[in-house]
Design a protein around this motif. Structure first.
Motif, PDB file in Angstrom:
ATOM      1  N   ASN A 102     -10.170   7.477  -9.887  1.00  0.00           N
ATOM      2  CA  ASN A 102      -9.886   8.883 -10.192  1.00  0.00           C
ATOM      3  C   ASN A 102     -10.105   9.147 -11.674  1.00  0.00           C
ATOM      4  OD1 ASN A 102      -8.492  11.277 -10.929  1.00  0.00           O
ATOM      5  ND2 ASN A 102      -7.240  11.147  -9.096  1.00  0.00           N
ATOM      6  N   LYS A 138      -6.947  -0.642   0.554  1.00  0.00           N
ATOM      7  CA  LYS A 138      -7.251   0.636  -0.108  1.00  0.00           C
ATOM      8  C   LYS A 138      -7.847   0.430  -1.492  1.00  0.00           C
ATOM      9  CE  LYS A 138      -3.911   3.216   2.527  1.00  0.00           C
ATOM     10  NZ  LYS A 138      -2.836   4.179   2.591  1.00  0.00           N
ATOM     11  N   GLU A 139      -8.865   1.251  -1.773  1.00  0.00           N
ATOM     12  CA  GLU A 139      -9.400   1.261  -3.138  1.00  0.00           C
ATOM     13  C   GLU A 139      -9.716   2.699  -3.531  1.00  0.00           C
ATOM     14  OE1 GLU A 139     -13.967   0.513  -3.665  1.00  0.00           O
ATOM     15  OE2 GLU A 139     -13.145  -1.218  -2.626  1.00  0.00           O
ATOM     16  N   ARG A 140      -9.542   2.990  -4.808  1.00  0.00           N
ATOM     17  CA  ARG A 140      -9.764   4.360  -5.252  1.00  0.00           C
ATOM     18  C   ARG A 140     -10.035   4.399  -6.748  1.00  0.00           C
ATOM     19  NH1 ARG A 140      -5.640   9.020  -5.801  1.00  0.00           N
ATOM     20  NH2 ARG A 140      -7.006  10.809  -5.986  1.00  0.00           N
ATOM     21  N   ASN A 172       1.275   5.567  -4.412  1.00  0.00           N
ATOM     22  CA  ASN A 172       1.481   6.902  -4.996  1.00  0.00           C
ATOM     23  C   ASN A 172       2.737   6.972  -5.853  1.00  0.00           C
ATOM     24  OD1 ASN A 172      -0.860   7.784  -3.819  1.00  0.00           O
ATOM     25  ND2 ASN A 172       0.141   8.585  -1.998  1.00  0.00           N
ATOM     26  N   GLU A 186       0.824  -1.221   0.000  1.00  0.00           N
ATOM     27  CA  GLU A 186       0.000   0.000   0.000  1.00  0.00           C
ATOM     28  C   GLU A 186       0.854   1.266   0.000  1.00  0.00           C
ATOM     29  OE1 GLU A 186      -2.767   0.008   3.247  1.00  0.00           O
ATOM     30  OE2 GLU A 186      -3.792  -1.801   2.595  1.00  0.00           O
ATOM     31  N   ALA A 231      -7.642   3.469 -11.299  1.00  0.00           N
ATOM     32  CA  ALA A 231      -8.469   2.668 -10.386  1.00  0.00           C
ATOM     33  C   ALA A 231      -7.542   1.667  -9.729  1.00  0.00           C
ATOM     34  CB  ALA A 231      -9.563   1.946 -11.149  1.00  0.00           C
ATOM     35  N   TYR A 232      -7.689   1.489  -8.422  1.00  0.00           N
ATOM     36  CA  TYR A 232      -6.865   0.450  -7.789  1.00  0.00           C
ATOM     37  C   TYR A 232      -7.554  -0.195  -6.599  1.00  0.00           C
ATOM     38  CZ  TYR A 232      -5.265   4.144  -4.477  1.00  0.00           C
ATOM     39  OH  TYR A 232      -5.194   5.163  -3.546  1.00  0.00           O
ATOM     40  N   LEU A 257     -12.730   0.643 -12.055  1.00  0.00           N
ATOM     41  CA  LEU A 257     -12.730  -0.062 -10.772  1.00  0.00           C
ATOM     42  C   LEU A 257     -13.744  -1.213 -10.789  1.00  0.00           C
ATOM     43  CD1 LEU A 257     -11.426   0.096  -7.892  1.00  0.00           C
ATOM     44  CD2 LEU A 257     -13.405   1.429  -7.198  1.00  0.00           C
TER      45      LEU A 257
END
Length: 199
Positions: free
Chosen positions: A62, A58-60, A33, A29, A52-53, A76
């Protein structure tokens, strides 16, 4: 858990716009970035780098300037539908001059990820302990034979006063075997847990 074996790239062209999907396996994790930053820099001349990850907890998603909900979230959803984790999807778009509209964008970003996944090598991974085992040079031949017989993967070897092997250890009873071999003249150190493909 399912993930991909290695970085996979696939390019899709829709109405002159180029969509480059890069799929990256990632277990850590803390490196999210940094990994995304590398690809944003690589494709800094692109119109958009949508992300998307699903990595660890963690998931996100953008959209990186695309209309809200037309890029990151559809990407995602494709990852989730395939029940994948520890994966980053980046779709880089070079705008070709023809607008696709919200529905067209959603389809394009979903398709870019889905097609890249068809080319990716999807593997089942499990959590395994990583240990450093240090022992005297006189034991190396027998010890390496032991690793082979027990099908234990050695990731790294370092030579100093002793030889240090970095190993994936699935069954901790293996340490009893090392103890026997070396008459307990060895040291072990737990390093971390890591996801590796199931053999």
């Amino acid at each position: 858990m399912k993930s991909i074996k290695e970085i996979t790239e696939h390019t899709l062209v829709i109405k002159k716009s180029e969509f480059i999907c890069t799929l990256i396996p990632l277990n850590d994790e803390n490196k999210i970035n940094e990994t995304i930053g590398f690809y944003k820099e690589k494709y800094k001349d692109a119109t958009h780098n949508c992300i998307a990850y699903l990595v660890g907890t963690k998931e996100r998603a953008n959209d990186d300037g695309e209309p809200s909900g037309t890029a990151g979230l559809p990407m995602l959803n494709v990852l989730k539908k395939q029940e994948l984790s520890n994966i980053i999807a980046i779709v880089t778009r070079y705008f070709g001059g023809i607008k696709l509209g919200a529905g067209g964008l959603t389809r394009a970003y979903s398709q870019a990820v889905a097609e890249a996944l068809k080319e990716a090598n999807i593997v089942e991974k499990h959590l395994i302990d990583v240990y450093d085992v240090s022992l005297d040079y006189s034991f190396t031949k027998k010890f390496e034979h032991l690793l082979k017989v027990n099908a234990i993967d050695c990731i790294n070897k370092e030579y100093s006063d002793q030889v240090t092997y970095r190993l994936y250890i699935d069954d901790l009873s293996f340490f009893d075997t090392i103890q026997e071999l070396t008459s307990n003249r060895y040291t072990k150190e737990f390093i971390k847990k890591e996801y590796v493909p199931v053999k």
